[in-house]
Enzyme design. Structure first.
Site, PDB file in Angstrom:
ATOM      1  N   GLU A 279       4.886 -12.861  16.197  1.00 57.78           N
ATOM      2  CA  GLU A 279       4.108 -11.610  16.146  1.00 57.78           C
ATOM      3  C   GLU A 279       3.409 -11.413  14.795  1.00 57.78           C
ATOM      4  OE1 GLU A 279       5.849  -8.254  18.473  1.00 57.78           O
ATOM      5  OE2 GLU A 279       6.061  -7.453  16.433  1.00 57.78           O
ATOM      6  N   PRO A 280       2.583 -12.364  14.400  1.00 57.05           N
ATOM      7  CA  PRO A 280       1.949 -12.266  13.082  1.00 57.05           C
ATOM      8  C   PRO A 280       0.749 -11.323  13.071  1.00 57.05           C
ATOM      9  CG  PRO A 280       1.228 -14.256  14.171  1.00 57.05           C
ATOM     10  CD  PRO A 280       2.181 -13.581  15.118  1.00 57.05           C
ATOM     11  N   ARG A 282      -0.837 -10.431   9.412  1.00 55.67           N
ATOM     12  CA  ARG A 282      -1.534 -10.884   8.213  1.00 55.67           C
ATOM     13  C   ARG A 282      -2.144 -12.282   8.368  1.00 55.67           C
ATOM     14  NH1 ARG A 282      -0.047  -9.051   3.276  1.00 55.67           N
ATOM     15  NH2 ARG A 282       1.977  -8.511   4.142  1.00 55.67           N
ATOM     16  N   ARG A 318      -3.541  -1.864  -1.021  1.00 52.38           N
ATOM     17  CA  ARG A 318      -2.442  -2.796  -1.323  1.00 52.38           C
ATOM     18  C   ARG A 318      -2.103  -2.894  -2.818  1.00 52.38           C
ATOM     19  NH1 ARG A 318      -2.054  -7.573  -0.293  1.00 52.38           N
ATOM     20  NH2 ARG A 318      -0.016  -7.491   0.662  1.00 52.38           N
ATOM     21  N   CYS A 351      -9.685   9.698  -8.261  1.00 59.27           N
ATOM     22  CA  CYS A 351      -9.170  10.501  -9.372  1.00 59.27           C
ATOM     23  C   CYS A 351      -7.677  10.326  -9.563  1.00 59.27           C
ATOM     24  CB  CYS A 351      -9.504  11.967  -9.145  1.00 59.27           C
ATOM     25  SG  CYS A 351     -11.104  12.354  -9.798  1.00 59.27           S
ATOM     26  N   GLU A 352      -7.237   9.122  -9.792  1.00 53.49           N
ATOM     27  CA  GLU A 352      -5.828   8.867 -10.114  1.00 53.49           C
ATOM     28  C   GLU A 352      -5.778   7.672 -11.056  1.00 53.49           C
ATOM     29  OE1 GLU A 352      -2.653   9.157  -7.545  1.00 53.49           O
ATOM     30  OE2 GLU A 352      -3.708  10.297  -5.992  1.00 53.49           O
TER      31      GLU A 352
END
Ligand code: LLP
Length: 430
Positions: A279-280, A282, A318, A351-352
């Protein structure tokens, strides 16, 4: 014209008939660009893992749910999972039929379960209480159960989904309670599944966990085993993100040999006639996708050279969420010498202060107007993007097998952002 740093995509002719700068000019940035050729290649790699008749690949749609990509993936013979009504809708647009979809759920509401049942898909539950809930809604039906094999894997604690510290799966020592609930609701156990976590680069752990699931299946009472149609070992297949350092690939051939040996031996021994799935997510889509953005500012702050871009963490989450590494390319195309590499920190427009795409990278000095390419962005890129800071979701383009680009999702607009407010906002007081 030589680019600043593009040997990886040049070697693949990734952008087909266009240059990345042309794509950025034509479709705007940030822009996800996908290669159909690479996507098909990865699908074929996985379909080739085992020649066993009942072997199949269940693409995990959470990695990327663009329906045009799903159509390509389906045309290569893969089936698909879904874990929400939204993913079911995308699967349908991708052309997957109810027999080709497994609903691998986690903590669904009764309404969501009913919706999945109305699609006619098989549902996997991963707790006793969800099994009880589903049984109440679908008495006499079929169900899959997700077990925790006790072995976890993954690139970050946030993506390890088996072992001791996880919310996922049913512990195999609760099997008696599973049987009691099956009996209570006259359910048939149609499948069992697991998922140990995301991104392993060595086959061993995955194969060990597969053995655990097969041992569990072998221990099922004969009348239960007889009805079992699906054994799904889960995903997690890693890809090398350090492209410019020639990071080795996962040895798919070794994994395939191990898996084939395991399933063919086990099926012969037990007389199992059902399917075996991996069940990949990526592995299918990561490498076919590159995120293009533009440098909008360059400055020196506290001894660090910051390169500002339009790739905020709302577009690619990510790096901010897992400290994930993505290699960068840069395209200028004016033929001038790119200059000696210097350390730079590439950031976005959110804005972080955690909005960092790439920290302390040795790259030729980037300039305002340069186009940057974030490699291996096809998985968990667009699918995790958000409207934070009320920014629009980016557009997506597919480079077809013939090399021509095609828009497969347009960029959002202010109208898209306000759509759910239609008629609901009172006129502000003057
Ligand atoms: N099956 C289940 C039940 C899953 O939960 C997942 C991923 C997969 C399959 C596919 O795993 P893959 O082959 O893609 O590793 N957002 C993170 C990854 C989260 C994975 C969540 N579950 C990332 O960007 O690294």
């Amino acid at each position: 014209m030589p680019d600043i740093r593009s040997t990886y995509t040049d070697s693949l002719r990734f952008y087909g008939n266009s240059t990345p700068r042309e794509l950025a000019d034509r479709f705007g940035t940030p822009l996800y660009v996908y290669s159909e050729a690479i996507l098909r290649e990865r699908c074929r790699d996985l379909m080739g893992l085992s020649a066993w008749d009942g072997f199949g690949v269940n693409y995990s749609v959470k990695a990327n749910a663009n329906p045009t990509l799903l159509q390509i993936i389906r045309s290569e013979g893969l089936v698909a999972d879904a874990m929400s009504p939204g993913e079911l809708a995308m699967d349908a647009l991708g052309g997957f039929t109810s027999e080709e979809i497994l609903y691998i759920s986690n903590n669904n509401t009764p309404e969501e379960m009913l919706e999945a049942l109305s699609h006619g898909v098989l549902i996997s539950v991963d707790s006793l209480s969800q099994l009880d809930m589903l049984g109440g809604l679908n008495r006499g039906g079929g169900v899959m159960a997700r077990f925790n094999p006790g072995i976890g894997a993954g690139h970050h604690a946030k993506v390890i989904t088996a072992g001791k510290a996880t919310k996922f799966g049913i512990s195999p020592d609760r099997l008696d309670e599973v049987f009691a609930l099956l009996k209570k609701h006259e359910l048939t156990l149609a499948g069992i599944n697991q998922h140990i976590g995301s991104l392993f680069m060595e086959p061993q752990g995955y194969l060990e966990a597969a053995k655990v699931l097969l041992r569990l299946a072998a221990g099922l009472p004969p009348e239960v085993l007889k009805n079992l149609k699906i054994i799904d070992f889960g995903g997690g297949f890693g890809i090398p993100y350090h492209k410019y350092e020639d990071e080795p690939r996962l040895d798919l051939a070794a994994l395939g040999r191990g898996l084939h040996e395991l399933i063919s031996g086990w099926a012969t021994e037990t007389g199992y006639q059902g399917r075996f799935l991996v069940e990949p997510g990526r592995y299918v889509v990561a490498e076919c996708g590159i995120l293009l953005g533009r440098v909008t500012a360059v400055k020196e702050n506290g001894g660090t050279r910051y390169v500002g871009t339009d790739i905020g963490f709302n577009v690619l989450m990510r790096p901010a969420m897992y400290d994930s590494f993505h290699d960068l390319e840069a395209y200028r195309g004016d033929g001038a010498d790119a200059g000696e590499p210097v350390l730079q920190t590439v950031v976005g427009n959110i804005c972080e202060s955690g909005d960092i795409l790439a920290k302390d990278r040795l790259l030729p000095p980037l300039r305002v107007g340069d186009v940057v390419g974030v490699l291996d962005a096809g998985a968990y890129g667009f699918s995790m993007a958000s409207n934070y800071n009320q920014r629009y979701l980016p557009a997506e383009v597919l480079i077809g097998a013939g090399g021509a680009p095609r828009l497969i999702r347009r960029r959002e607009t202010a109208e898209d952002l306000t759509r759910c407010l239609d008629g609901l906002v009172r006129k502000a007081d003057a």
